[in-house]
Design a protein around this motif. Structure first.
Motif: not given
Length: 769
Positions: A545-546, A486-487, A453-460, A507-513
């Motif tokens: 969760p990553t 996840e940042v 249930h911990g955070r993972q290094r994402p599969q890629n 500036k407006n392009t700075v979002g979570e993604k």
């Protein structure tokens, strides 16, 4: 190893690519945040191979974002405004004290900070005390540990603080003795004057603090004067660690706070429903509380074993999670669908093409996730191995309904982290349980919870094509697709802060993604000239969760490139190590690669089934080259038999600490490249303990292992916490390919389910893990 000062003029200077005269910061950050897609056309490729380019030279590549401004620079820039709030104090007892706004997770920051202070202040190591600072909201972005940036950020400020403190001591003594300060010196924590005059720093501290002293002209020592910095030094906390005196998270409030474990859903992020037998579990021996929380149901007891028995006795109605029924195979197919197509190569070009995939991995530090919480009606204290304590303090205060200044977040040395502790779920859970029961608790994640249930290094997944025209790589394309990273809390704010000079639309392009894209661009760059680059990242949010894992995207992305480079060298009939020298962007690369070739005996004859492999990497302003020898006689049981690593980190504070970091990176590279990963089946990793997570054991670590540090250049200090994994991973993969004749494409290379998984939800007995 001693100090390294003699070879400055004997080696090439770094060919730093800080082309600020051609790439302005405003323009660069626009590219950085927007992460534009470079369209690679035939005309551009053919122009790159014009007759003006010598046939023997690599086709130059434009500087990548990481070449110009990496994540360490971003963190350093964000820390600068509040650096004056970090203070060095010298007490009446003559001891210099610093509350360090970074977390030592085993990487040796306490020792390096202590060495710098002792060097500049002229005091013995045992007269310096560096401790972790609690969360200090006034530090803003200056209290987050990540990006191999701690020493890069604090090296000069700490030197300057210590130099000013020493100057104050000299000035105070000169005033006391009514002599010219230029006639005075310092040694071993005292000012030495003419004749037999001497004064301990402790006796001068009050007067020194009261001085009206101009400090603008005070400069730290010249490196030629160093006696301690650059000299191999043991950890200052080593004795406490080996004698059990050092306190880790679960050592706090022992005997007062009750231990707690959590019953978690049978799938990742499964919903928590009704507890059907809470009263019966509360009546079990030693159990003092059963507390439903958003992530599961906590059981608090007198002992950890009683808590485990209570957890296993719980009957809970759990609902579905976001990836129920999913597996590594189905997740891989999903992320493959988002890979963008390549451009059309020019007619007559040869190409080297490959696809790679990497299984998810868990951080698996020796200390599982844990925290201690004591929540009262009007205040709370939390102890945890925070990497971002200010954000943790803010979020926990909000959750508890308390003012931020009523929550004290104590930063405790964790037993490993690798990026995992940028998130702080255990602290949140401990605070929730403590508040519910009105008592202090020590909440620990069971090892099975930590892995499942911990955070993972994402599969890629990676698709790569190198286009070769006229014996040169003229274009390199790499498409990366992955489960979304996840940042960590705090990173987004920092990246937004350093982008303040962006035009409004950008500036407006700075979002979570955009944050994870920015991290990708700020950390992953090729050290090679391979013509026109086109490297993109696509991320798929599926609810797993990553978290950033040591070196984040570099070990997977750049290891794939290292494999392709070997295959290009084979196509061109060139020696892999010499080809790397030919293609390298950095002028210092040749020295590093020559040294690793010399020390490793590169090119020597190997028995059948054995082979050498080479890898090279640049990250955080540090260069690493690695040569691995591998026994591949049994492709399903490959063994690394020898490792030679050469590191150029610019100015080196503690060679012993750097060597230890590289050894840890080598162990991680062997594990993650050959055997260690998570098998997700039916929405949950099968692995639940070290007994079935195939991490390297000490018997597998090569007995013949060398880490060689290039002479210090007195240039900018480089980061060392992460850079060693990628070069070693590339070398291992390339050695495996040569030894076995099998081109590695899926990682880890040897990845069977060779164990009986624990049942979901239940916590195994101690003798099973």
């Amino acid at each position: 190893m001693g100090r390294h000062k003699s070879a400055v003029a004997e080696r090439p200077r770094r060919n730093t690519v800080l082309t600020t005269h051609t790439v302005g910061r405003r323009r660069f950050l626009t590219y950085l945040v927007a992460a534009p897609l470079l369209t690679l056309g035939t005309e551009a490729v053919m122009q790159a191979t014009s007759s003006s380019t010598p046939a023997s030279a690599a086709v130059p590549s434009p500087p990548s974002p990481e070449d110009v401004f990496d994540i360490g620079e971003a963190l350093k820039l964000a820390a600068t405004p509040t650096m004056p709030l970090v203070q060095l104090e010298v007490g009446a007892d003559g001891i210099a004290r610093l509350q360090m706004p970074r977390t030592d997770m085993g990487q040796g920051l306490l020792t390096s900070f202590t060495m710098i202070i002792a060097e500049e202040l002229d005091v013995p190591l045992d007269r310096v005390e560096v401790t972790h600072a609690d969360a200090r909201p006034e530090l803003l972005f200056n209290q987050i540990t990540a990006g191999s940036a701690a020493m890069r950020t604090f090296y000069e400020p700490i030197r300057q603080m210590a130099a000013i403190a020493r100057a104050r001591m000299v000035a105070a003594a000169a005033t006391r003795w009514d002599v010219d300060g230029a006639s005075l010196g310092t040694d071993a924590g005292a000012v030495i004057g003419p004749g037999s005059l001497t004064a301990d720093f402790g006796t001068l501290s009050a007067a020194a603090a009261a001085l009206d002293l101009a400090t603008s002209s005070i400069r730290p020592k010249d490196p030629s004067e160093w006696e301690l910095v650059g000299t191999p030094t043991g950890r200052v906390d080593a004795r406490d660690i080996i004698t059990g005196q050092k306190k880790f998270v679960m050592d706090h409030m022992a005997g007062t706070a009750k231990p707690a474990l959590v019953r978690r859903p049978p799938t990742i992020k499964g919903a928590v429903g009704e507890v059907r037998n809470a009263a019966q579990v509360r009546a079990m021996p030693g159990v003092v509380g059963v507390v439903p929380i958003p992530t599961g149901v906590a059981v608090v007891a007198d002992t950890i074993e009683q808590a485990r028995q209570g957890v296993n006795a719980l009957e809970v109605d759990f609902g579905p999670g976001p990836v129920d029924g999913e597996s590594n195979a189905t997740i891989l197919e999903g992320i493959k669908q988002h890979v963008q197509p390549f451009a059309v190569p020019p007619l007559g070009a040869a190409t080297v093409e490959a696809e790679f995939d990497w299984a998810p991995a868990c951080h698996a530090p020796l200390e599982t996730e844990c925290a201690v919480a004591d929540v009262r009606a009007d205040r709370a204290e939390i102890w945890a191995g925070f990497q971002a304590p200010i954000v943790a303090q803010q979020e926990i205060a909000l959750m508890l309904g308390l003012p931020q200044d009523a929550v004290t977040a104590h930063v405790v040395a964790p037993g490993g982290a690798f990026g995992r502790k940028c998130f702080f779920e255990p602290a949140t859970e401990a605070a929730q349980v403590s508040q519910a029961l009105g008592m202090p608790v020590r909440l620990m994640w069971h090892r099975t919870d930590d892995m499942r249930h911990g955070r993972q290094r994402p599969q890629n997944y990676h698709r790569i094509r190198a286009t070769v025209v006229g014996g040169q790589v003229v274009a390199y394309e790499q498409r990366v697709s992955a489960v979304a990273l996840e940042v960590a809390p705090g990173f987004g704010e920092i990246l937004t802060d350093v982008a303040t000079s962006l035009p409004p639309r950008a500036k407006n392009t700075v979002g979570e993604k955009a944050y994870s894209q920015t991290l990708f661009l700020l950390m992953v760059s090729s050290p090679y000239n391979l013509g026109v680059y086109d490297r993109t990242l696509a991320e798929i949010g599926n609810g797993i969760p990553t978290s950033a894992y040591r070196s984040v995207h570099c070990p997977t992305t750049r290891t794939c490139e290292e494999i392709v480079l070997d295959e290009v060298a084979a196509l061109l009939d060139k020696d892999p190590l010499e080809y790397r020298k030919e293609c390298a962007k950095d002028a210092a690369a040749a020295a590093v690669l020559d040294e690793v070739a010399r020390l490793s005996g590169w090119g020597r004859s190997m028995p059948e089934g054995f082979a050498q492999g080479v890898g090279f990497h640049k990250e955080s302003k540090t260069l690493t080259a690695c040569v691995v020898e591998l026994d591949g006689r049994d492709p399903q049981d490959p063994r690394v038999t020898k490792v030679t690593m050469v590191v150029d980190a610019g100015t080196v504070i503690n060679p012993s600490g750097l060597e230890a970091q590289m050894e840890g990176c080598i162990a991680e590279a062997i594990s993650l490249t050959l055997t260690a990963g998570l098998h997700i089946e039916n929405g949950l990793p099968l692995e639940g303990s070290y007994s079935n997570y195939d991490w390297l054991r000490m018997r597998h670590y090569p007995k013949d292992s060398t880490v060689h540090i290039m002479p210090s250049t007195n240039e900018d200090i480089g980061g060392i916490g992460e850079v060693g994994i990628t070069a070693a991973s590339g070398a291992i993969a390339n050695a495996y390919a040569t030894a076995t004749g099998i081109k590695p494409r899926s990682f880890p290379i040897v990845f069977p389910v060779d164990f009986e998984p624990f049942a979901p939800g239940a916590l195994p007995a101690p003798n099973l893990i």
